[in-house]
Design a protein around this motif. Structure first.
Motif, PDB file in Angstrom:
ATOM      1  N   ALA A   1       9.894   7.836   8.662  1.00 36.11           N
ATOM      2  CA  ALA A   1      10.289   8.782   7.617  1.00 36.11           C
ATOM      3  C   ALA A   1      11.316   8.163   6.672  1.00 36.11           C
ATOM      4  CB  ALA A   1      10.855  10.056   8.263  1.00 36.11           C
ATOM      5  N   GLU A   2      12.183   7.288   7.210  1.00 34.00           N
ATOM      6  CA  GLU A   2      13.203   6.657   6.382  1.00 34.00           C
ATOM      7  C   GLU A   2      12.571   5.733   5.352  1.00 34.00           C
ATOM      8  OE1 GLU A   2      17.193   3.792   6.825  1.00 34.00           O
ATOM      9  OE2 GLU A   2      15.877   4.166   8.558  1.00 34.00           O
ATOM     10  N   LEU A   3      11.640   4.887   5.768  1.00 28.58           N
ATOM     11  CA  LEU A   3      10.985   3.967   4.844  1.00 28.58           C
ATOM     12  C   LEU A   3      10.169   4.725   3.809  1.00 28.58           C
ATOM     13  CD1 LEU A   3      10.177   1.157   3.893  1.00 28.58           C
ATOM     14  CD2 LEU A   3       8.410   1.122   5.674  1.00 28.58           C
ATOM     15  N   ASP A   4       9.490   5.767   4.229  1.00 34.51           N
ATOM     16  CA  ASP A   4       8.690   6.563   3.302  1.00 34.51           C
ATOM     17  C   ASP A   4       9.583   7.196   2.233  1.00 34.51           C
ATOM     18  OD1 ASP A   4       5.936   7.868   2.773  1.00 34.51           O
ATOM     19  OD2 ASP A   4       7.298   9.584   2.845  1.00 34.51           O
ATOM     20  N   ALA A   5      10.728   7.726   2.656  1.00 35.92           N
ATOM     21  CA  ALA A   5      11.661   8.330   1.699  1.00 35.92           C
ATOM     22  C   ALA A   5      12.228   7.280   0.748  1.00 35.92           C
ATOM     23  CB  ALA A   5      12.790   9.039   2.449  1.00 35.92           C
TER      24      ALA A   5
ATOM     25  N   SER B   1       0.833  -1.209   0.000  1.00 36.71           N
ATOM     26  CA  SER B   1       0.000   0.000   0.000  1.00 36.71           C
ATOM     27  C   SER B   1       0.867   1.258   0.000  1.00 36.71           C
ATOM     28  CB  SER B   1      -0.924   0.008   1.216  1.00 36.71           C
ATOM     29  OG  SER B   1      -1.818  -1.097   1.189  1.00 36.71           O
ATOM     30  N   LEU B   2       1.955   1.222   0.747  1.00 36.74           N
ATOM     31  CA  LEU B   2       2.870   2.371   0.787  1.00 36.74           C
ATOM     32  C   LEU B   2       3.473   2.629  -0.590  1.00 36.74           C
ATOM     33  CD1 LEU B   2       4.519   4.543   2.281  1.00 36.74           C
ATOM     34  CD2 LEU B   2       6.182   2.747   2.849  1.00 36.74           C
ATOM     35  N   LEU B   3       3.844   1.576  -1.297  1.00 35.76           N
ATOM     36  CA  LEU B   3       4.439   1.732  -2.622  1.00 35.76           C
ATOM     37  C   LEU B   3       3.421   2.319  -3.606  1.00 35.76           C
ATOM     38  CD1 LEU B   3       6.440  -1.601  -2.834  1.00 35.76           C
ATOM     39  CD2 LEU B   3       7.367   0.695  -2.518  1.00 35.76           C
ATOM     40  N   HIS B   4       2.176   1.903  -3.511  1.00 31.94           N
ATOM     41  CA  HIS B   4       1.150   2.491  -4.363  1.00 31.94           C
ATOM     42  C   HIS B   4       1.008   3.985  -4.086  1.00 31.94           C
ATOM     43  CE1 HIS B   4      -0.081  -1.642  -5.324  1.00 31.94           C
ATOM     44  NE2 HIS B   4      -0.817  -1.134  -6.280  1.00 31.94           N
TER      45      HIS B   4
ATOM     46  N   THR C   1       2.106   8.108 -13.054  1.00 31.06           N
ATOM     47  CA  THR C   1       2.543   6.708 -13.121  1.00 31.06           C
ATOM     48  C   THR C   1       1.489   5.826 -12.467  1.00 31.06           C
ATOM     49  OG1 THR C   1       4.870   7.341 -13.017  1.00 31.06           O
ATOM     50  CG2 THR C   1       4.334   5.071 -12.461  1.00 31.06           C
ATOM     51  N   LYS C   2       1.068   4.791 -13.161  1.00 30.35           N
ATOM     52  CA  LYS C   2       0.076   3.866 -12.620  1.00 30.35           C
ATOM     53  C   LYS C   2       0.776   2.591 -12.183  1.00 30.35           C
ATOM     54  CE  LYS C   2      -4.247   1.474 -13.734  1.00 30.35           C
ATOM     55  NZ  LYS C   2      -5.263   1.204 -14.785  1.00 30.35           N
ATOM     56  N   LEU C   3       0.689   2.299 -10.907  1.00 32.72           N
ATOM     57  CA  LEU C   3       1.299   1.097 -10.342  1.00 32.72           C
ATOM     58  C   LEU C   3       0.231   0.016 -10.217  1.00 32.72           C
ATOM     59  CD1 LEU C   3       4.024   0.081  -9.198  1.00 32.72           C
ATOM     60  CD2 LEU C   3       3.175   0.700  -6.926  1.00 32.72           C
ATOM     61  N   VAL C   4       0.466  -1.122 -10.869  1.00 32.53           N
ATOM     62  CA  VAL C   4      -0.485  -2.231 -10.874  1.00 32.53           C
ATOM     63  C   VAL C   4       0.169  -3.430 -10.213  1.00 32.53           C
ATOM     64  CG1 VAL C   4      -1.876  -3.758 -12.306  1.00 32.53           C
ATOM     65  CG2 VAL C   4      -1.488  -1.386 -13.019  1.00 32.53           C
TER      66      VAL C   4
ATOM     67  N   LEU D   1      12.544   4.951  -4.633  1.00 36.39           N
ATOM     68  CA  LEU D   1      12.484   3.749  -5.465  1.00 36.39           C
ATOM     69  C   LEU D   1      11.481   3.915  -6.593  1.00 36.39           C
ATOM     70  CD1 LEU D   1      13.136   0.788  -6.102  1.00 36.39           C
ATOM     71  CD2 LEU D   1      11.438   0.133  -4.380  1.00 36.39           C
ATOM     72  N   LEU D   2      10.275   4.388  -6.289  1.00 30.51           N
ATOM     73  CA  LEU D   2       9.250   4.546  -7.325  1.00 30.51           C
ATOM     74  C   LEU D   2       9.644   5.610  -8.333  1.00 30.51           C
ATOM     75  CD1 LEU D   2       6.541   2.997  -7.636  1.00 30.51           C
ATOM     76  CD2 LEU D   2       7.655   2.701  -5.428  1.00 30.51           C
ATOM     77  N   GLY D   3      10.291   6.685  -7.871  1.00 31.54           N
ATOM     78  CA  GLY D   3      10.747   7.703  -8.809  1.00 31.54           C
ATOM     79  C   GLY D   3      11.799   7.166  -9.761  1.00 31.54           C
ATOM     80  N   ALA D   4      12.747   6.380  -9.212  1.00 27.24           N
ATOM     81  CA  ALA D   4      13.789   5.785 -10.056  1.00 27.24           C
ATOM     82  C   ALA D   4      13.189   4.786 -11.031  1.00 27.24           C
ATOM     83  CB  ALA D   4      14.840   5.110  -9.177  1.00 27.24           C
ATOM     84  N   ALA D   5      12.219   3.999 -10.584  1.00 24.89           N
ATOM     85  CA  ALA D   5      11.597   3.007 -11.458  1.00 24.89           C
ATOM     86  C   ALA D   5      10.862   3.668 -12.612  1.00 24.89           C
ATOM     87  CB  ALA D   5      10.646   2.126 -10.642  1.00 24.89           C
ATOM     88  N   ALA D   6      10.089   4.711 -12.320  1.00 22.39           N
ATOM     89  CA  ALA D   6       9.358   5.410 -13.376  1.00 22.39           C
ATOM     90  C   ALA D   6      10.323   6.040 -14.375  1.00 22.39           C
ATOM     91  CB  ALA D   6       8.450   6.474 -12.762  1.00 22.39           C
ATOM     92  N   GLY D   7      11.397   6.618 -13.863  1.00 15.90           N
ATOM     93  CA  GLY D   7      12.373   7.237 -14.749  1.00 15.90           C
ATOM     94  C   GLY D   7      13.074   6.218 -15.632  1.00 15.90           C
ATOM     95  N   TYR D   8      13.386   5.058 -15.083  1.00 13.86           N
ATOM     96  CA  TYR D   8      14.084   4.036 -15.862  1.00 13.86           C
ATOM     97  C   TYR D   8      13.185   3.475 -16.962  1.00 13.86           C
ATOM     98  CZ  TYR D   8      16.503  -0.288 -17.056  1.00 13.86           C
ATOM     99  OH  TYR D   8      17.124  -1.302 -17.740  1.00 13.86           O
TER     100      TYR D   8
END
Length: 241
Positions: free
Chosen positions: A151-155, A15-18, A25-28, A160-167
Motif C-alpha cells: 500500500a505504501e508503494l502504491d500510494a 507497469s505500476l507507474l503507468h 494524462t498519457k504516460l509514455v 508522484l504521478l499526480g505531482a508530475a502531471a500538475g507540475y
C-alpha cells in the motif's frame, strides 16, 4: 527510468507507474535505442539514433525521470541518455522535468538525486523543486503475478504521478503556449472558467501610513486610573500639536 538491481522489479515498477497515471494524462515510456557508446561529438552531425532519441523527447510535454543509486550516483546508462538529449540543439531546454529516486527501504537516494538535478539543470531543464521524492521499492512488493501488494508503494506512485502531471500543467500554463495537459481535477480549466475582472482600487488609493495616531501615555497622570489618551507623532513619539 534507470535500471534497478532486479530486472523484474524494474519492469513491474514501470507497469505500476503507468497504472498510477492520473485520468487524462498519457504516460509514455521513452527508450534510447542504439545510441553510440561515445558522447555526442561537437564537430560531427548527430547519428540517426541520436536524432531519433531527441525526437522522442521533443514529442512529450514533460519528463518523469526515476533513478536508483549506483555508486552514489545515477546509472551510467541514464547519464549517457541525458548526454545525448542535451546535445546541440538540446531537447531539454525549458522542458519540465520531475525527478524521483527508487531504492530499497533504508537505502536512500539523496546523492543520486543531487547528481541528477545538477545534470538536468545544466542542460536547461525546468526541474521541479522540493520535496525530493523516493519510491521505496523491493522485489517482495510484487506478487508472483506482478500485482503490487504494498500500500505504501502504491500510494507513493500515485502521489508522484499526480505531482508530475500538475507540475507539467503549471509550466505549460506559465509559458502560455501549446495545449495544456489535463490533470485529475482540471485546475487550469477551473481557473480559466472562474477568471473575472479584478476589483477596482479605491478612488483615493490606500494610505501607506498615518501621520498621527491616538495612543495612551502611561506617564501622564489623569483622573482615569486606566489610561490617558493623547495625540502623539508616530515618527518621534513626541506630543503632537
Amino acid at each position: 527510468m534507470g535500471n534497478l538491481p532486479q530486472a523484474r522489479t524494474t519492469r513491474l515498477l514501470s507497469s505500476l507507474l503507468h497504472a498510477a497515471a492520473p485520468s487524462g494524462t498519457k504516460l509514455v515510456e521513452l527508450s534510447p535505442a542504439e545510441l553510440p557508446l561515445h558522447a555526442p561529438y561537437t564537430d560531427a552531425p548527430l547519428p540517426s539514433a541520436g536524432l531519433a532519441w531527441k525526437r522522442q523527447l521533443d514529442a512529450v510535454d514533460g519528463l518523469l525521470v526515476i533513478t536508483p543509486t549506483h555508486e552514489r550516483s545515477i546509472p551510467g546508462t541514464l547519464k549517457h541518455a541525458l548526454d545525448w538529449a542535451s546535445a546541440s540543439p538540446t531537447s531539454l531546454e525549458d522542458k519540465p522535468v520531475v525527478i524521483a529516486g527508487a531504492a530499497a527501504p533504508r537505502a536512500g537516494s539523496f546523492m543520486a538525486l543531487v547528481h541528477l538535478r545538477t545534470v538536468l539543470a545544466d542542460a536547461g531543464a525546468l526541474v521541479m523543486g522540493q520535496p525530493e521524492r523516493t519510491l521505496t521499492v523491493q522485489s517482495t512488493d510484487f506478487s508472483a503475478h506482478g500485482h503490487c501488494h504494498s500500500a505504501e508503494l502504491d500510494a507513493q506512485a500515485h502521489a508522484l504521478l499526480g505531482a508530475a502531471a500538475g507540475y507539467v500543467a503549471h509550466v505549460a500554463r506559465a509559458g502560455g503556449s501549446g495545449p495544456l495537459p489535463t490533470v485529475p481535477t482540471d485546475p487550469i480549466r477551473a481557473i480559466r472558467a472562474a477568471r473575472s475582472t479584478a476589483p477596482a482600487s479605491p478612488a483615493l488609493g490606500i494610505p501607506a501610513f498615518v501621520d498621527r495616531v491616538a495612543t495612551a501615555d502611561p506617564l501622564v497622570e489623569t483622573r482615569d486610573p486606566l489610561h490617558a489618551a493623547m495625540r502623539t507623532d508616530s515618527t518621534t513619539g513626541a506630543p503632537a500639536a
